[in-house]
Design a protein around this motif. Structure first.
Motif, PDB file in Angstrom:
ATOM      1  N   PRO A 155     -97.270 109.118  22.717  1.00 42.24           N
ATOM      2  CA  PRO A 155     -97.087 109.123  21.260  1.00 42.24           C
ATOM      3  C   PRO A 155     -97.778 110.315  20.589  1.00 42.24           C
ATOM      4  O   PRO A 155     -98.821 110.785  21.045  1.00 42.24           O
ATOM      5  CB  PRO A 155     -97.725 107.797  20.825  1.00 42.24           C
ATOM      6  N   ARG A 156     -97.182 110.759  19.501  1.00 34.71           N
ATOM      7  CA  ARG A 156     -97.705 111.881  18.726  1.00 34.71           C
ATOM      8  C   ARG A 156     -97.985 111.434  17.299  1.00 34.71           C
ATOM      9  O   ARG A 156     -97.451 110.427  16.823  1.00 34.71           O
ATOM     10  CB  ARG A 156     -96.694 113.024  18.719  1.00 34.71           C
ATOM     11  N   VAL A 157     -98.801 112.232  16.605  1.00 33.17           N
ATOM     12  CA  VAL A 157     -99.190 111.908  15.242  1.00 33.17           C
ATOM     13  C   VAL A 157     -98.723 113.000  14.290  1.00 33.17           C
ATOM     14  O   VAL A 157     -98.929 114.186  14.544  1.00 33.17           O
ATOM     15  CB  VAL A 157    -100.724 111.731  15.131  1.00 33.17           C
ATOM     16  N   MET A 158     -98.097 112.573  13.213  1.00 32.12           N
ATOM     17  CA  MET A 158     -97.619 113.472  12.157  1.00 32.12           C
ATOM     18  C   MET A 158     -98.478 113.243  10.916  1.00 32.12           C
ATOM     19  O   MET A 158     -98.519 112.141  10.367  1.00 32.12           O
ATOM     20  CB  MET A 158     -96.142 113.161  11.856  1.00 32.12           C
ATOM     21  N   ALA A 168     -93.072 102.897  19.500  1.00 31.79           N
ATOM     22  CA  ALA A 168     -92.954 104.068  18.615  1.00 31.79           C
ATOM     23  C   ALA A 168     -93.550 105.295  19.289  1.00 31.79           C
ATOM     24  O   ALA A 168     -94.650 105.242  19.838  1.00 31.79           O
ATOM     25  CB  ALA A 168     -93.659 103.802  17.287  1.00 31.79           C
ATOM     26  N   GLN A 169     -92.821 106.399  19.228  1.00 32.85           N
ATOM     27  CA  GLN A 169     -93.303 107.654  19.823  1.00 32.85           C
ATOM     28  C   GLN A 169     -93.954 108.586  18.808  1.00 32.85           C
ATOM     29  O   GLN A 169     -94.558 109.584  19.178  1.00 32.85           O
ATOM     30  CB  GLN A 169     -92.144 108.391  20.510  1.00 32.85           C
ATOM     31  N   LEU A 170     -93.805 108.261  17.531  1.00 32.78           N
ATOM     32  CA  LEU A 170     -94.333 109.145  16.494  1.00 32.78           C
ATOM     33  C   LEU A 170     -94.861 108.291  15.346  1.00 32.78           C
ATOM     34  O   LEU A 170     -94.170 107.385  14.868  1.00 32.78           O
ATOM     35  CB  LEU A 170     -93.228 110.083  16.002  1.00 32.78           C
ATOM     36  N   LEU A 171     -96.114 108.567  14.915  1.00 31.65           N
ATOM     37  CA  LEU A 171     -96.711 107.895  13.774  1.00 31.65           C
ATOM     38  C   LEU A 171     -96.855 108.892  12.633  1.00 31.65           C
ATOM     39  O   LEU A 171     -97.464 109.952  12.809  1.00 31.65           O
ATOM     40  CB  LEU A 171     -98.098 107.339  14.126  1.00 31.65           C
ATOM     41  N   ARG A 172     -96.304 108.555  11.472  1.00 33.67           N
ATOM     42  CA  ARG A 172     -96.444 109.401  10.283  1.00 33.67           C
ATOM     43  C   ARG A 172     -97.529 108.790   9.398  1.00 33.67           C
ATOM     44  O   ARG A 172     -97.387 107.664   8.928  1.00 33.67           O
ATOM     45  CB  ARG A 172     -95.117 109.487   9.533  1.00 33.67           C
ATOM     46  N   ASP A 224    -100.294 116.423  15.657  1.00 36.09           N
ATOM     47  CA  ASP A 224     -99.365 117.271  16.404  1.00 36.09           C
ATOM     48  C   ASP A 224     -98.367 117.966  15.489  1.00 36.09           C
ATOM     49  O   ASP A 224     -97.803 119.004  15.847  1.00 36.09           O
ATOM     50  CB  ASP A 224     -98.595 116.418  17.414  1.00 36.09           C
ATOM     51  N   ILE A 225     -98.128 117.384  14.316  1.00 36.57           N
ATOM     52  CA  ILE A 225     -97.134 117.876  13.369  1.00 36.57           C
ATOM     53  C   ILE A 225     -97.690 117.697  11.964  1.00 36.57           C
ATOM     54  O   ILE A 225     -98.382 116.707  11.682  1.00 36.57           O
ATOM     55  CB  ILE A 225     -95.804 117.083  13.478  1.00 36.57           C
ATOM     56  N   ILE A 226     -97.391 118.643  11.074  1.00 34.86           N
ATOM     57  CA  ILE A 226     -97.686 118.468   9.649  1.00 34.86           C
ATOM     58  C   ILE A 226     -96.369 118.247   8.926  1.00 34.86           C
ATOM     59  O   ILE A 226     -95.446 119.057   9.033  1.00 34.86           O
ATOM     60  CB  ILE A 226     -98.417 119.681   9.050  1.00 34.86           C
ATOM     61  N   ASP A 227     -96.287 117.149   8.182  1.00 35.66           N
ATOM     62  CA  ASP A 227     -95.082 116.812   7.417  1.00 35.66           C
ATOM     63  C   ASP A 227     -95.342 117.113   5.947  1.00 35.66           C
ATOM     64  O   ASP A 227     -96.192 116.468   5.316  1.00 35.66           O
ATOM     65  CB  ASP A 227     -94.735 115.339   7.603  1.00 35.66           C
TER      66      ASP A 227
END
Length: 281
Positions: free
Chosen positions: A17-20, A254-258, A55-58
């Motif tokens: 899982p990754r975090v946004m 879930a693979q991605l948490l926003r 891992d990502i910026i939204d």
């Protein structure tokens, strides 16, 4: 087999899982509206998101909270472009997502500032050009379910079976995108977007079944009403509840948490991974 999205010819590996992390450059978002309007504050928030391990910026430049009136395209771009430029300047290797339902915004940012993930809360329902645009650009596209539009979506949302109806929505939209030769997708069931608390909890309980559609699943429940209204607290007091439901989301696949709170989400992922390594298959 889950198909992972690709950006700039690189696979976005969601085998763990990754975090946004959320960066809202809006004056009226439900939790942190107005906190990041100056360049200094935006840079501070970008640095915080990165240093806490996202891992990502939204980046969101148009509030989509319940009841939000929205802003015009010119204003959205005026807010969004400088924020993305600052990320590119200080953290050029950081993955960027833009929270927009407008195809023109998505295309201009990708053309001028390099490939970004397009996070569309409308699933292509609020701009008929969106599917054609992302298919042409071939950038990752977060396909979210919504009933209605932000201004009115929480006025008595009704479903016969929310889980099956959201799945049917995804299947129809995926078919349309696949017909355009596009499958660079992440699915978001849209917690809080045209759903009651009961609908949201039904979706959470069935979150693992969305894996059947063959694409990664994003969970975006950070400090939302399903938490603070249920617990009779405020959004500012909803961090613990957010962490609980983020953990449930991970357990449900879930693979991605926003999230607004990156540090806590990263810790939840780390602990989940420690357990998951011993999973019995």
């Amino acid at each position: 087999m889950i198909k992972f999205p690709v950006i700039e010819r690189q696979v976005l590996d969601l085998s763990r899982p990754r975090v946004m992390g959320i960066l809202n450059v809006t004056p009226d978002s439900f939790y942190d509206g107005g906190k990041y309007l100056s360049e200094t504050k935006v840079i501070e928030r970008i640095r915080q998101i990165v240093e806490e391990g996202a891992d990502i910026i939204d980046v969101g430049a148009c509030s989509t909270r319940p009841g939000a009136a929205g802003v015009d395209e010119k204003e959205e771009m005026a807010r969004l472009e400088p924020a993305v430029e600052l990320i590119r300047k200080y953290y050029p290797n950081m993955l960027v997502s833009i929270d927009t339902y407008r195809a023109k915004i998505a295309e201009e940012i990708n053309t001028c500032l390099g490939p970004v993930i397009v996070n569309d809360i409308s699933g292509g329902t609020m701009d008929s050009r969106m599917f054609e645009t992302v298919a042409r650009m071939k950038v990752p596209y977060i396909l979210m379910h919504i009933q209605g539009i932000p201004r009115t979506m929480q006025r008595n949302p009704v479903y016969e079976n929310v889980v099956e109806e959201v799945k049917l929505f995804f299947k129809e939209r995926i078919t349309r995108l696949n017909e355009l030769g596009f499958d660079n997708l992440i699915l978001d069931p849209g917690f809080g977007f045209g759903k009651t608390a009961e609908h949201n909890f039904q979706l959470m309980e069935a979150l693992d079944t969305f894996q059947e559609l063959g694409y990664p699943v994003l969970s975006g429940i950070s400090r939302k009403g399903m938490i603070w209204k249920t617990l009779d607290i405020t959004p500012a007091e909803a961090l613990n509840g957010t962490t609980v439901l983020n953990t449930v989301s991970l357990m449900k696949g879930a693979q991605l948490l926003r999230v607004h709170d990156v540090k806590e989400a990263v810790e939840a992922v780390k602990l989940f991974n420690c357990i998951h390594q011993f999973a019995r298959f």
